[in-house]
Motif scaffolding. Sequence first.
Motif, short mmCIF file in Angstrom:
data_model
loop_
_atom_site.label_atom_id
_atom_site.label_comp_id
_atom_site.label_asym_id
_atom_site.label_seq_id
_atom_site.Cartn_x
_atom_site.Cartn_y
_atom_site.Cartn_z
N VAL A 1 61.22 40.58 28.41
CA VAL A 1 61.32 40.50 26.97
C VAL A 1 60.89 41.69 26.47
O VAL A 1 60.26 42.39 25.56
N GLY A 2 62.07 42.86 27.70
CA GLY A 2 62.15 44.40 26.45
C GLY A 2 61.32 45.31 26.72
O GLY A 2 61.17 46.56 25.87
N VAL A 3 60.29 45.06 27.24
CA VAL A 3 59.27 46.03 28.21
C VAL A 3 59.05 46.63 29.65
O VAL A 3 59.33 45.92 30.74
N LEU A 4 58.65 48.45 29.60
CA LEU A 4 59.36 49.26 31.11
C LEU A 4 58.06 48.86 31.61
O LEU A 4 56.88 49.30 31.23
N GLU B 1 49.48 51.56 36.36
CA GLU B 1 50.20 50.75 35.65
C GLU B 1 50.45 50.45 34.02
O GLU B 1 49.42 49.91 33.71
N HIS B 2 51.34 51.36 33.98
CA HIS B 2 51.46 50.31 32.60
C HIS B 2 53.04 49.85 32.06
O HIS B 2 53.97 49.62 32.45
N GLY B 3 52.56 49.52 30.89
CA GLY B 3 54.07 48.97 30.01
C GLY B 3 54.18 49.55 29.01
O GLY B 3 53.85 50.34 28.75
N TRP B 4 55.83 50.07 28.46
CA TRP B 4 55.95 50.64 27.79
C TRP B 4 57.38 49.69 26.45
O TRP B 4 58.74 49.58 26.91
N SER B 5 56.47 49.31 25.44
CA SER B 5 56.96 48.58 24.89
C SER B 5 58.06 50.02 23.57
O SER B 5 57.70 50.73 23.49
N ILE C 1 45.44 52.10 25.22
CA ILE C 1 46.72 51.51 24.36
C ILE C 1 47.18 52.87 23.60
O ILE C 1 45.97 54.51 23.45
N GLY C 2 48.10 54.18 23.50
CA GLY C 2 48.39 54.77 23.12
C GLY C 2 50.10 55.00 22.32
O GLY C 2 50.63 54.09 22.96
N ARG C 3 50.16 56.11 21.71
CA ARG C 3 51.23 55.78 21.07
C ARG C 3 52.62 56.15 22.78
O ARG C 3 52.51 56.37 23.77
N PRO C 4 53.97 55.69 21.55
CA PRO C 4 55.26 55.78 23.29
C PRO C 4 54.96 57.36 23.62
O PRO C 4 54.67 58.02 22.96
N PRO C 5 55.57 57.74 24.58
CA PRO C 5 55.45 58.92 25.15
C PRO C 5 56.13 60.24 25.04
O PRO C 5 57.37 59.68 24.37
N LYS C 6 55.64 60.83 25.09
CA LYS C 6 56.31 62.32 24.82
C LYS C 6 57.00 62.97 25.25
O LYS C 6 57.87 63.86 25.24
N HIS C 7 56.33 63.07 26.65
CA HIS C 7 56.77 63.80 27.80
C HIS C 7 56.49 63.06 28.85
O HIS C 7 55.76 62.07 29.15
N ILE C 8 57.86 63.02 29.72
CA ILE C 8 57.74 61.97 31.42
C ILE C 8 57.33 63.32 32.15
O ILE C 8 58.13 64.06 32.06
N PHE C 9 56.69 62.71 33.38
CA PHE C 9 56.52 63.72 34.76
C PHE C 9 56.98 63.21 36.20
O PHE C 9 56.24 61.86 36.30
N PHE C 10 58.12 62.91 36.70
CA PHE C 10 58.09 63.30 37.73
C PHE C 10 57.86 64.34 38.36
O PHE C 10 57.99 65.04 39.13
#
Length: 526
Positions: A215-218, A259-263, A339-348
């Motif tokens: 359903v388009g959620v990561l 564990e999170h989802g990103w719509s 719940i938050g906004r879509p991220p501005k930064h991703i850290f691996f």
Amino acid sequence: MNIPNFLYPITHLDLCYLGFSKPADCFYQLSPEVLTQYAVEYGEGSLTDQQVLSVDTGKFTGRSPKDRFLVKDETTSELVWWNDVNIPFTKDAFDRLRLQMADYLSRRPFFVRDAAVCADPAYRLSLRIITETAYQSLFAYNLFMEPDQEIRPVPEWTIIAAPGFRADPEEDHTRQANFSIIDFSQKMILIGGTGYTGEIKKAVFSVLNFLLPQVGVLPMHCAANVGKDGNSAIFFGLSGTGKTTLSADPERKLIGDDEHGWSEEALFNFEGGCYAKTVNLSAEHEPQIFAAIRPGALLENVRCYPQTRTVNFNDISVTENTRVSYPTQFIANAVQPSIGRPPKHIFFLTADAFGVLPPVSRLSNAQARYYFLSGYTAKIAGTEFGINEPQATFSACFGKAFIPLHPTCYAELLEERIEKGGVQVWLINTGWTGGPYGTGERISLCFTRAIINAVMNGQLNQVSYNTLPLFNLMFPNHCPGVPDQLLNPAENWDDRDAYRFQASKLLRLFKANAKLNSGSHAELPI
């Protein structure tokens, strides 16, 4: 049925859809206080000096990936990435086990809890968790969200977890007596022969990893937090890389630790609680987790100091995987709802025990895809029997054991989200520098925190960058609060030839892993 003297079972809950022959006598939706009392009175565990329930999970103190199965049928046969962690199981064998487990639980006290997952109401699923033990029900209370006000007679998903039920491998087609099996068509999970609560948590995560991309959620195995400006950040990382530690920032609010989802609209937690490691836990280094260990929490496989009820978090005589579960409201600065906004930064995050990678690298979108599919960290000598030197570990999408679909399904969604949101992606080495493990030094947590802060503040967008040979990684020449020499790993080695040898060795391991997953050598992108 052996009825405790301080509560009575209900007799009206209809579990016929699971194979229970009549309305079940069970303990339903008990409070943490009552579950703790039951567990102590009936020998499941004991109380620490902080009045926290402490239990042993038995033979299994961690997950058993080789005993995890998925029912292969018309729902899954073409979609699932069948491999050594997604092992096929037949519907008939699943149904036989379900009926056996229903019969087993019908003859003893058991516990039922209705709950939910996914903080975003658009994707919420109802759960029913049926457990043989009170402590498992307490775990479910801590880890999952409160159910909707109107509870369904038959929830969307049901879990049956019975540590005392042991399969017969020859008759039941399991590998051994313990098992975790998911049936996506019937929307049921069976867990038997193991008391390790993480099997419940990760089975539900696997379900969401199957359903949400459709359903388009990561779905993501990551921690997430949000700053005062409302900007979110997410932290991917395997065990030991610092995911929980770095996301627990007193200057930012915690969305969730695992564990999170990103719509397209939001970043949201799947769970209502945390399941943190406690090995070497201290108030100084992990104040939020330490403070969360209070009545209602659940400790697993810890030991106390002799002749006391005070937990010794340095004692790993049972396992290094000692754990505590607690609801998110036990964290003072947790976001509610999560719940938050879509991220501005991703850290691996990677703990590179080869001492090769920079403390921080800025990734292109192509590199972000590559390192996401790689999911790299390293095990160090001494952590497991037979490991005498650093060993590279690759786990696709930083969670291969929990992804039923092919890794590229998740990578494509990540790439799409990054491009649309203009997200910056960073590779953070929380491991070694100046040499491999045993020769070099572990990068100080204070330097890693300074790097994270500089990224969040935009300071690393205002400095010049250099390129690491072989890996084509862009690393900054300066970062506030970090020695300039530390930023270039090759500069920290006394023996440059030894550095190049280790770098070439790690590069070959990356390429071999990429070939295994993609069918090509998949050269490192620039």
